[in-house]
Scaffold this motif. Structure first.
Motif, PDB file in Angstrom:
ATOM      1  N   HIS A 107       0.579   3.227   4.741  1.00 52.11           N
ATOM      2  CA  HIS A 107       0.775   1.920   4.088  1.00 52.11           C
ATOM      3  C   HIS A 107      -0.414   1.593   3.165  1.00 52.11           C
TER       4      HIS A 107
ATOM      5  N   ASP B 221       5.114   6.158   2.733  1.00 52.38           N
ATOM      6  CA  ASP B 221       3.948   5.278   2.894  1.00 52.38           C
ATOM      7  C   ASP B 221       4.238   4.147   3.874  1.00 52.38           C
TER       8      ASP B 221
ATOM      9  N   ASP C 270      20.734  -2.096  -7.793  1.00 54.74           N
ATOM     10  CA  ASP C 270      20.213  -3.397  -7.377  1.00 54.74           C
ATOM     11  C   ASP C 270      21.290  -4.441  -7.622  1.00 54.74           C
TER      12      ASP C 270
ATOM     13  N   THR D 162       7.890   3.779  -0.478  1.00 57.20           N
ATOM     14  CA  THR D 162       6.651   2.997  -0.478  1.00 57.20           C
ATOM     15  C   THR D 162       6.981   1.527  -0.210  1.00 57.20           C
TER      16      THR D 162
ATOM     17  N   PRO E  21      13.053  -5.011  -0.327  1.00 59.89           N
ATOM     18  CA  PRO E  21      12.392  -5.623   0.835  1.00 59.89           C
ATOM     19  C   PRO E  21      13.095  -5.187   2.122  1.00 59.89           C
TER      20      PRO E  21
ATOM     21  N   GLY F 247      12.959  -4.548  -8.706  1.00 56.19           N
ATOM     22  CA  GLY F 247      11.978  -5.626  -8.881  1.00 56.19           C
ATOM     23  C   GLY F 247      10.732  -5.116  -9.584  1.00 56.19           C
ATOM     24  N   ASN F 248       9.616  -5.765  -9.306  1.00 59.14           N
ATOM     25  CA  ASN F 248       8.368  -5.442 -10.015  1.00 59.14           C
ATOM     26  C   ASN F 248       7.944  -3.984  -9.840  1.00 59.14           C
ATOM     27  N   ILE F 249       7.994  -3.481  -8.621  1.00 57.61           N
ATOM     28  CA  ILE F 249       7.502  -2.120  -8.371  1.00 57.61           C
ATOM     29  C   ILE F 249       8.511  -1.090  -8.880  1.00 57.61           C
TER      30      ILE F 249
HETATM   31  P1  NAD Z   1      10.538  -7.531  -5.743  1.00 62.21           P
HETATM   32  O1  NAD Z   1      10.914  -8.718  -4.948  1.00 62.21           O
HETATM   33  O2  NAD Z   1       9.996  -7.706  -7.119  1.00 62.21           O
HETATM   34  O3  NAD Z   1      11.809  -6.550  -5.864  1.00 62.21           O
HETATM   35  C1  NAD Z   1      12.693  -6.272  -4.829  1.00 62.21           C
HETATM   36  C2  NAD Z   1      14.035  -5.939  -5.464  1.00 62.21           C
HETATM   37  O4  NAD Z   1      14.912  -5.429  -4.450  1.00 62.21           O
HETATM   38  C3  NAD Z   1      14.738  -7.139  -6.112  1.00 62.21           C
HETATM   39  O5  NAD Z   1      15.067  -6.853  -7.453  1.00 62.21           O
HETATM   40  C4  NAD Z   1      15.994  -7.315  -5.261  1.00 62.21           C
HETATM   41  O6  NAD Z   1      17.097  -7.770  -6.018  1.00 62.21           O
HETATM   42  C5  NAD Z   1      16.221  -5.906  -4.749  1.00 62.21           C
HETATM   43  N1  NAD Z   1      17.047  -5.815  -3.545  1.00 62.21           N
HETATM   44  C6  NAD Z   1      17.053  -6.638  -2.474  1.00 62.21           C
HETATM   45  N2  NAD Z   1      17.955  -6.189  -1.569  1.00 62.21           N
HETATM   46  C7  NAD Z   1      18.518  -5.076  -2.086  1.00 62.21           C
HETATM   47  C8  NAD Z   1      19.515  -4.173  -1.623  1.00 62.21           C
HETATM   48  N3  NAD Z   1      20.117  -4.346  -0.441  1.00 62.21           N
HETATM   49  N4  NAD Z   1      19.826  -3.125  -2.422  1.00 62.21           N
HETATM   50  C9  NAD Z   1      19.232  -2.943  -3.618  1.00 62.21           C
HETATM   51  N5  NAD Z   1      18.303  -3.780  -4.110  1.00 62.21           N
HETATM   52  C10 NAD Z   1      17.942  -4.836  -3.348  1.00 62.21           C
HETATM   53  O7  NAD Z   1       9.513  -6.710  -4.851  1.00 62.21           O
HETATM   54  P2  NAD Z   1       8.485  -5.565  -5.286  1.00 62.21           P
HETATM   55  O8  NAD Z   1       7.191  -6.179  -5.641  1.00 62.21           O
HETATM   56  O9  NAD Z   1       9.122  -4.656  -6.237  1.00 62.21           O
HETATM   57  O10 NAD Z   1       8.277  -4.851  -3.876  1.00 62.21           O
HETATM   58  C11 NAD Z   1       9.335  -4.159  -3.225  1.00 62.21           C
HETATM   59  C12 NAD Z   1       8.968  -3.955  -1.769  1.00 62.21           C
HETATM   60  O11 NAD Z   1       7.854  -3.067  -1.690  1.00 62.21           O
HETATM   61  C13 NAD Z   1       8.465  -5.236  -1.082  1.00 62.21           C
HETATM   62  O12 NAD Z   1       9.528  -5.980  -0.524  1.00 62.21           O
HETATM   63  C14 NAD Z   1       7.547  -4.732  -0.020  1.00 62.21           C
HETATM   64  O13 NAD Z   1       8.212  -4.644   1.215  1.00 62.21           O
HETATM   65  C15 NAD Z   1       7.161  -3.337  -0.488  1.00 62.21           C
HETATM   66  N6  NAD Z   1       5.712  -3.230  -0.760  1.00 62.21           N
HETATM   67  C16 NAD Z   1       5.018  -2.221  -0.179  1.00 62.21           C
HETATM   68  C17 NAD Z   1       3.662  -2.076  -0.402  1.00 62.21           C
HETATM   69  C18 NAD Z   1       2.868  -0.954   0.217  1.00 62.21           C
HETATM   70  O14 NAD Z   1       1.688  -1.116   0.457  1.00 62.21           O
HETATM   71  N7  NAD Z   1       3.453   0.204   0.438  1.00 62.21           N
HETATM   72  C19 NAD Z   1       3.013  -3.001  -1.225  1.00 62.21           C
HETATM   73  C20 NAD Z   1       3.750  -4.004  -1.849  1.00 62.21           C
HETATM   74  C21 NAD Z   1       5.100  -4.115  -1.588  1.00 62.21           C
END
Ligand code: NAD
Length: 318
Positions: A292, A266, A172, A240, A214, A150-152
């Motif tokens: 975190h 984290d 993914d 993270t 997630p 995803g985004n991160i």
């Molecule tokens: P996002 O929704 O853009 O991306 C999540 C990706 O995970 C999606 O592409 C999805 O298809 C994939 N996915 C879901 N289940 C999966 C699985 N079983 N196997 C492989 N891939 C799978 O989210 P993002 O913005 O990239 O953030 C990812 C996670 O980071 C968030 O869900 C959140 O929990 C965590 N996060 C942590 C912090 C922090 O402070 N440490 C901050 C923001 C987000």
């Protein structure tokens, strides 16, 4: 028309606060009447505050129309209860991605060169020299395994590839064609980018493994003893994303047995992490822990908070 009555379960940042006061009949923690949020909220805002099934049942019977979340991970809400009640939940995807991705890179570099571990020795009065077995890892050309594209995950991959000329493997199973094209466009070159259809393949081949999924029922303990045993002895594991995606007990044992090189964490099942909660992890030099703080930059907090308020404004103004 009267302004919608909106409760925020956490304080708001300055810009977001000004906008929210202008558009909503806003109540913040500590303000008069806050304790009636379940009965009176037409709109609800939260960052990490936990919203339980019991909360949702009261909210659904009362006046609630929309929930807006600051940040991405929505695991602090009882999603089944929200779905059953038909209450829409908005979050702020992508807005904090840069900050989290930068922290992931920082943890990787720290573990690879053992900066924090060496610093801890120095502060404890131990004289450390480069001859004492503190050889680190050069990251150039190392294979980066991203779990969750995803985004991160995308930003971590893009930055790591650009900085270290590293091939990228992605796992993914839910990625769509448009996102895949974005990855292929950003990570060019022969064999530079590969999507694998089994997590095990990624774990076997990656030098660095960075988690960006997630926390759901299907990602809980995604990385446990069996998965860690597939990794290289030189592997660096970084989380993270969320606590609970890695089985923490299994990771501590693997580190104690030197089955992987190290870990940057984290996110924890018990937050904030502490010596009491994680004595085994705290004994390992090659673990770096942060509480975190992935999205905890001034810019990311301002931006996600404003985005949360804007989503709610748009929802009410239809
Ligand atoms: P996002 O929704 O853009 O991306 C999540 C990706 O995970 C999606 O592409 C999805 O298809 C994939 N996915 C879901 N289940 C999966 C699985 N079983 N196997 C492989 N891939 C799978 O989210 P993002 O913005 O990239 O953030 C990812 C996670 O980071 C968030 O869900 C959140 O929990 C965590 N996060 C942590 C912090 C922090 O402070 N440490 C901050 C923001 C987000």
């Amino acid at each position: 028309a009267p302004k919608p009555r909106v409760f925020s379960l956490e304080p708001l940042h300055s810009e977001a606060l000004a906008l929210a006061r202008e558009r909503f009949d806003l109540v913040l923690p500590g303000e008069h009447g806050f304790e009636r949020w379940r009965q009176e909220a037409e709109g609800l805002m939260a960052r990490n505050a936990v919203v339980t099934r019991e909360d949702v049942e009261v909210l659904a019977k009362s006046r609630l129309r929309y929930i807006s979340k600051q940040g991405v991970g929505v695991d602090n809400f009882d999603l089944d209860a929200l779905k059953a009640a038909g209450i829409p939940l908005m979050n702020t995807p992508g807005v904090n991605a840069r900050a989290v991705a930068e922290l992931a890179l920082g943890l990787i570099l720290d573990v690879a060169r053992q900066c924090t571990a060496i610093d801890r020795k120095i502060r404890a009065g131990v004289a450390v020299t480069k001859k004492d077995g503190w050889a680190g890892q050069t990251l150039e050309g190392k294979t980066m395994g991203i779990v969750g594209g995803g985004n991160i995950g995308f930003l971590v991959a893009k930055m790591f590839h650009a900085a270290f000329d590293a091939p990228i493997i992605l796992y993914d199973p839910f990625i769509d064609d448009e996102a895949l094209r974005k990855w292929q466009g950003a990570i060019r070159g022969d064999g530079a980018f590969r999507l694998v259809d089994a997590l095990d393949r990624l774990l076997e081949q990656a030098d660095i493994i960075s988690l960006h999924v997630p926390l759901t029922k299907s990602t809980e303990n995604l990385i446990a003893d069996r998965e860690i045993r597939l990794m290289k002895r030189s592997a660096i594991l970084v989380n993270t994303a969320r606590g609970g995606i890695i089985h923490e007990g299994d990771l501590a044992i693997a580190l104690a047995e030197n089955r992987i090189f190290g870990a940057g964490l984290d996110a924890f099942v018990n937050e904030p992490p502490s010596l009491e909660a994680y004595p085994e992890l705290c004994r390992e030099d090659r673990v770096v822990m942060t509480p975190h703080i992935g999205a905890a930059t001034e810019a990311a907090q301002q931006d996600t908070c404003r985005s949360m308020v804007e989503h709610l404004v748009e929802a009410f103004e239809g």
